[in-house]
Design an enzyme around this catalytic site. Structure first.
Site: not given
Ligand code: EPU
Length: 320
Positions: A189, A238, A308
Site C-alpha cells: 500500500r 479498508c 491505511e
Molecule cells: N475477516 C473476519 N471478519 C471480517 C473481515 C475479515 O474475520 O469482518 C477475516 C476473513 O475471514 C479472512 C481474513 O480476515 O480470514 C482476511 O480477510 P479478507 O480475505 O477479506 O482480506 P483482508 O486482509 O481483510 C485485504 C485487503 C483488501 C483486499 C482483500 C482481497 C488490506 C488492508 N485489505 O483485505 O484491500 O481487497 O485483501 O485481496 O490489505 C483496501 O485496500 O482498501 C482493500 C479493501
C-alpha cells in the site's frame, strides 16, 4: 488560519489564465470535496482544478509561486477522508488524463501507456477484452490509475506496482520527467513517489494471455469481493493496514466492533475493516469511530492498528 483572501484571489486568476493559455479544463472555487470522494464526505476545497491535458497541467503548476498554498493531486478519492472543514489550497484532479495507448508489443507481451485519470476498472476491462494478463487481481478496485499507483493498490496478491515499467510525472514547477523502474519501489500500500509530484501516466507491461482465462479470473475476484466486502456502499475501502500476522478485519471483528456506530458512520457488518457512510456521515464521526475501534482492538489483542486510508484536510497534507 485560512489562506489570505488576497493570495487566493491572485492564485485563482493565475490558474484561470494558465488554463486559458492551454487546452482548458474544469475550475471550481469552494468546491465540496464530498462530490469527489467515494465516502461522500469532505468540506469545500479553496480551488479545484482539472486540466484537460498534460500541457494544461504543466501550465497550472508553472503558474504557482512559492508563497502560494500547497496543491494536492486528486485521483478518484476512493481512499481518502477529507476533513469537514475542507481543504486549503489547490486540488489538482487528473481525471481528464484518461487515455490508454499502445506503446509497443512483442509476441508475448504488450506495453501500454495509461493516463493517471483512467478509472482502474476501465483499464482492467480493456485488458480483459484484449486478453492481456497482469491486472486480474485488481478487478473491482475503485479509483483512478494515478492514486492506485501512488498507494500501490492491490488485492488477491496482485498489486499495480507489479506491472509498472515507468511513470510520467510533473514536478511542483510543472517540469515533466520520467521515473524509470530502477528508481521506483513499491511496498504494501505504498510507493516511493517523491512528495509534490503529480503522476501524468504510467507505462506498464502486460502479458498476452488467453481472453477467457483472464476474464474468468477477473470474474472470480469480483465475485469474492461482492461476497466479502460492501462494494456498493459509500466507503473508502479498508480503513486500517493489515498488521503482520493477523488481518485488521479479523481483529476488528474479533473485538466485537461490527455494527459499532458514530453518527452516520458504521463499522460494516460484512467486512469489519470497512466503515460505511450511511447518509450524512462526517469526517469527525469517522475519526472518532476509528479511535473507538483502535481502542477496542488494543484492549482485546494488544495490537495498534495503523491507518491505511489517507486523512487530509485543514491540518493534513494540504497545509504542508
Ligand atoms: N475477516 C473476519 N471478519 C471480517 C473481515 C475479515 O474475520 O469482518 C477475516 C476473513 O475471514 C479472512 C481474513 O480476515 O480470514 C482476511 O480477510 P479478507 O480475505 O477479506 O482480506 P483482508 O486482509 O481483510 C485485504 C485487503 C483488501 C483486499 C482483500 C482481497 C488490506 C488492508 N485489505 O483485505 O484491500 O481487497 O485483501 O485481496 O490489505 C483496501 O485496500 O482498501 C482493500 C479493501
Amino acid at each position: 488560519m485560512r489562506v489570505a483572501a488576497v493570495v487566493l484571489k491572485s492564485l485563482r486568476e493565475r490558474i484561470r489564465d494558465a488554463l486559458r493559455d492551454a487546452s482548458g479544463g474544469d475550475l471550481f472555487f469552494n468546491e465540496p470535496m464530498k462530490r469527489h470522494t467515494t465516502l461522500r464526505i469532505g468540506g469545500p476545497a479553496d480551488i479545484y482544478v482539472a486540466p484537460k491535458d498534460p500541457g494544461a497541467l504543466a501550465n497550472i503548476l508553472a503558474s504557482l509561486e512559492s508563497e502560494d498554498p500547497a496543491f494536492m493531486p486528486l485521483g478518484g478519492g476512493s481512499n481518502l477522508l477529507v476533513s469537514d472543514e475542507g481543504m486549503e489550497g489547490i486540488i489538482l484532479s487528473t481525471a481528464f488524463l484518461n487515455a490508454i495507448e499502445m506503446v509497443d508489443e512483442g509476441d508475448t507481451w504488450v506495453r501500454l501507456f495509461t493516463g493517471a485519470g483512467t478509472p482502474l476498472q476501465k483499464l482492467v476491462t480493456f485488458a480483459r477484452d484484449k486478453g492481456y494478463s497482469g491486472l486480474e487481481g485488481l478487478a473491482g478496485i475503485p479509483g483512478l490509475l494515478g492514486g492506485a499507483v501512488k498507494g500501490n493498490a492491490g488485492s488477491f496478491g496482485n498489486e499495480i506496482g507489479d506491472v509498472i515499467e515507468s511513470l510520467r510525472c510533473a514536478d511542483a514547477g510543472g517540469k515533466t520527467f520520467t521515473l524509470g523502474r530502477e528508481r521506483l519501489s513499491f511496498c504494501y500500500r505504498s510507493s516511493n513517489l517523491p512528495e509534490r509530484t503529480v503522476i501524468i501516466g504510467a507505462v506498464m507491461k502486460l502479458a498476452k494471455g488467453d481472453s477467457d482465462q483472464v476474464a474468468d479470473k477477473m470474474k472470480a475476484c469480483i465475485e469474492i469481493k461482492r461476497e466479502t466486502q460492501p462494494i456498493s456502499a459509500w466507503s473508502a475501502g479498508c480503513v486500517f493496514k493489515n498488521p503482520e500476522g493477523t488481518p485488521a478485519g479479523r481483529l476488528i471483528d474479533g473485538s466485537g466492533c461490527k455494527g459499532m456506530r458514530r453518527g452516520d458512520i458504521e463499522v460494516s457488518s460484512l467486512h469489519a475493516n470497512f466503515f460505511i457512510n450511511k447518509g450524512n456521515g462526517t469526517a469527525a464521526d469517522f475519526l472518532a469511530l476509528m479511535e473507538d475501534v483502535r481502542e477496542r482492538v488494543m484492549k482485546s489483542f494488544d495490537i495498534a492498528l495503523e491507518t491505511e486510508i489517507e486523512v487530509v484536510g485543514k491540518h493534513g497534507k494540504s497545509d504542508r
